[in-house]
Design a protein around this motif. Sequence first.
Motif, PDB file in Angstrom:
ATOM      1  N   UNK A  70      -5.890  -0.672   4.500  1.00  0.00           N
ATOM      2  CA  UNK A  70      -4.848   0.073   5.188  1.00  0.00           C
ATOM      3  C   UNK A  70      -3.659   0.161   4.232  1.00  0.00           C
ATOM      4  N   UNK A  71      -2.979   1.317   4.181  1.00  0.00           N
ATOM      5  CA  UNK A  71      -1.835   1.438   3.270  1.00  0.00           C
ATOM      6  C   UNK A  71      -0.727   0.427   3.579  1.00  0.00           C
ATOM      7  N   UNK A  72      -0.573   0.077   4.855  1.00  0.00           N
ATOM      8  CA  UNK A  72       0.420  -0.915   5.259  1.00  0.00           C
ATOM      9  C   UNK A  72      -0.224  -2.297   5.134  1.00  0.00           C
ATOM     10  N   UNK A  73       0.235  -3.094   4.178  1.00  0.00           N
ATOM     11  CA  UNK A  73      -0.392  -4.393   3.898  1.00  0.00           C
ATOM     12  C   UNK A  73      -0.322  -5.353   5.080  1.00  0.00           C
ATOM     13  N   UNK A  74       0.731  -5.264   5.875  1.00  0.00           N
ATOM     14  CA  UNK A  74       0.841  -6.122   7.051  1.00  0.00           C
ATOM     15  C   UNK A  74      -0.215  -5.745   8.095  1.00  0.00           C
TER      16      UNK A  74
END
Length: 188
Positions: A70-74
């Motif tokens: 996912x582009x958002x690491x969180x």
Amino acid sequence: KLRALEEELIKDGIFGARIANMRVIEFQKRGLPHAHLLFILQQRHAIKSAEHVDTVVCAEIPPHPSSINDPDLEVQQRKRDQAQKLRDLVLTNMVHGPCGNQKPGAPCMYNAQGDITEVCHKSFPKDFLKETVWDDGQSYAQYRRRPPQHGKHEAFYKGRELNNSWVVPYNPYLLLRYNCHINVEICA
């Protein structure tokens, strides 16, 4: 857990509104007591296609968490954590066996007369299927169990190499929620 499960299925209707249900508690010589639940859904909520079956029941080992990006690491880490938890639960609670050649004396290898048989009476390992088969003429759906050669997941657990042919059908939400063996089947 049983009361909470029944509340979700009956009051909350997580699979749809029901018109009837039945519950039987079995006490066996080995293991803990267990429940069998049957729910008959209202016609408008009835499962009528293979695609609908796939939204409710899974019979495959979940993907390895490292395959989730996912582009958002969180968000990616949260998804990976949940995928790891689901994978661990499937491998711990939803794998049949060993039986057959690996363990001829397993309980599923005995017939009604108490004799050891050549085959598992629960029909494991199951055949691989690229897609779920839903046929109105059959009592149960045949669940998608994609073979390893089609890029589907395998795992090594407790000294056994496992693939989708050994997975007992489950609902991912219920498995994550109740953290126990919870076999889910669609019957007609």
